[in-house]
Write an enzyme that holds these catalytic residues in place. Structure first.
Site, PDB file in Angstrom:
ATOM      1  N   ASP A  33       0.851  -1.188   0.000  1.00 27.38           N
ATOM      2  CA  ASP A  33       0.000   0.000   0.000  1.00 27.38           C
ATOM      3  C   ASP A  33       0.890   1.242   0.000  1.00 27.38           C
ATOM      4  OD1 ASP A  33      -1.883   1.931   0.244  1.00 27.38           O
ATOM      5  OD2 ASP A  33      -2.634   1.310   2.200  1.00 27.38           O
ATOM      6  N   LEU A  34       0.990   1.892  -1.155  1.00 26.29           N
ATOM      7  CA  LEU A  34       1.868   3.050  -1.272  1.00 26.29           C
ATOM      8  C   LEU A  34       1.335   4.259  -0.514  1.00 26.29           C
ATOM      9  CD1 LEU A  34       3.049   2.919  -4.999  1.00 26.29           C
ATOM     10  CD2 LEU A  34       3.947   1.744  -2.992  1.00 26.29           C
ATOM     11  N   TYR A  45      -1.999   7.541  -7.522  1.00 29.37           N
ATOM     12  CA  TYR A  45      -3.200   8.282  -7.142  1.00 29.37           C
ATOM     13  C   TYR A  45      -3.656   8.995  -8.406  1.00 29.37           C
ATOM     14  CZ  TYR A  45      -6.252  11.529  -4.596  1.00 29.37           C
ATOM     15  OH  TYR A  45      -7.332  12.238  -4.141  1.00 29.37           O
ATOM     16  N   TYR A  76      -2.651  16.934  -9.171  1.00 28.68           N
ATOM     17  CA  TYR A  76      -2.296  15.602  -9.665  1.00 28.68           C
ATOM     18  C   TYR A  76      -1.029  15.666 -10.523  1.00 28.68           C
ATOM     19  CZ  TYR A  76      -2.375  11.601 -12.835  1.00 28.68           C
ATOM     20  OH  TYR A  76      -2.023  10.514 -13.587  1.00 28.68           O
ATOM     21  N   LYS A  90       2.728  13.996  -9.751  1.00 30.31           N
ATOM     22  CA  LYS A  90       3.357  13.057 -10.695  1.00 30.31           C
ATOM     23  C   LYS A  90       4.726  13.590 -11.149  1.00 30.31           C
ATOM     24  CE  LYS A  90       1.879   9.734 -12.261  1.00 30.31           C
ATOM     25  NZ  LYS A  90       2.035   8.320 -11.820  1.00 30.31           N
ATOM     26  N   TRP A  99      -4.903   9.553 -21.122  1.00 25.72           N
ATOM     27  CA  TRP A  99      -6.282   9.141 -21.369  1.00 25.72           C
ATOM     28  C   TRP A  99      -6.438   7.615 -21.381  1.00 25.72           C
ATOM     29  CZ3 TRP A  99      -9.067  12.649 -25.490  1.00 25.72           C
ATOM     30  CH2 TRP A  99      -8.813  13.999 -25.211  1.00 25.72           C
TER      31      TRP A  99
END
Length: 297
Positions: A40-41, A65, A129, A133, A154
């Site tokens: 579980d990151l 995420y 987000y 990243k 996408w």
């Protein structure tokens, strides 16, 4: 000759499940799929404890995420999964002398370039987000690990929640939909992305490579808006649902989206020699598989 070991995180996500589907096509590798209950990151400190006793030659990080809007109100959780846990994965791979393959996103760009983004184009994320990243990418690059960062866009598949499955559901429930027409990019079928990742692995196995971090872009070929994408879904299905275009300004969301996020894939093609399918071709494959799955219950 013993098989090389590949450890895959995020095994229950779209890409993780797509890798599981094609694993049998690569008998020279032994795959180890880790789901969230196993790694579980979101929990700080678990990466080293979990991976310390596992031997692997490649670490493919499919976990992320990805709730773009929710990241605006959960930046700490997004940062933990997309940045701090990625830094820990990079450090674990570096210590073992193995290769990390990490999946990133078109959202590291601001969407204002209006020609396909090359890997070395300046990054400028416009939402939380994308920022998290990018932080993950930077952590990998700072770590000194042997790595490939693969930016994509996408993503959809037969699995989980995605635009294609949402459109199919809404197209059956409603007579009319409005879909964004001024955000342009390229849909990416997770099955193709999984194959692309394995092409990178095989390329690295077959030819000596310089150590360090390489960045690649991979999506399907072609360009469309979300509106075009929806029209094609309904045309292929087909569904009797009217689709009307709408501008982003008339459909506000918590997170801003790039207006243009088409990726230049020349570096990936040159490195692997792999042909990249057009998005319409791959969409047809995905829809056919969804149809078969529905028939088989």
């Amino acid at each position: 000759m013993s098989r090389k070991h590949i450890l895959v995180t995020g095994s229950t996500g779209q890409l993780g499940r797509s890798l599981q589907m094609i694993a049998g096509q690569y008998p020279e590798f032994e795959f180890h799929f880790f789901n969230r209950s196993r790694l579980d990151l979101a929990t700080p400190g678990v990466v080293h404890a979990c991976l310390e006793d596992h031997a692997f030659d490649y670490l493919i990080n499919c976990a992320a995420y990805t709730a773009v809007d929710r990241a605006e109100t959960e930046p700490e959780l997004a940062e933990q999964i997309n940045h701090h846990a990625v830094a820990a994965l990079a450090e674990a791979a570096r210590k073992k002398g193995t290769c990390l393959i990490h999946i990133s996103t078109d959202y590291v760009f601001d969407g204002c370039h209006y020609k396909p983004y090359a890997e070395d184009h300046p990054t400028a994320p416009i939402n939380q987000y994308g920022q998290t990243k990018l932080h993950g990418e930077q952590a990998i690059q700072r770590s000194g690990v042997d790595a490939c960062i693969v930016r994509t866009s996408w993503v959809y598949s037969e699995f989980g929640n995605n635009f294609v499955k949402t459109m199919l559901r809404l197209g059956q429930e409603r007579e009319r939909l409005t879909v964004i027409n001024d955000q342009v990019g390229t849909p990416t079928y997770a099955g193709d992305l999984a194959t692309a990742i394995m092409a990178l692995v095989r390329r690295r196995e077959s030819q000596p490579v310089e150590s360090g971090c390489k960045v690649f872009h991979y999506s399907n070929e072609g360009v469309c808006s979300w509106y075009d994408f929806a029209l094609e879904i309904f045309d292929m299905q087909p569904l009797q649902c009217r689709v009307d275009p709408i501008d982003t300004v008339n459909y506000p969301t918590p997170a801003r989206r790039p207006y243009y996020s088409v990726l230049n894939k020349n570096a990936f093609r040159d490195y692997t020699g792999v042909d990249v399918p057009h998005w319409k071709h791959s969409l047809n494959i995905c829809l056919s598989r969804l149809k078969d799955a529905a028939k088989n219950g």
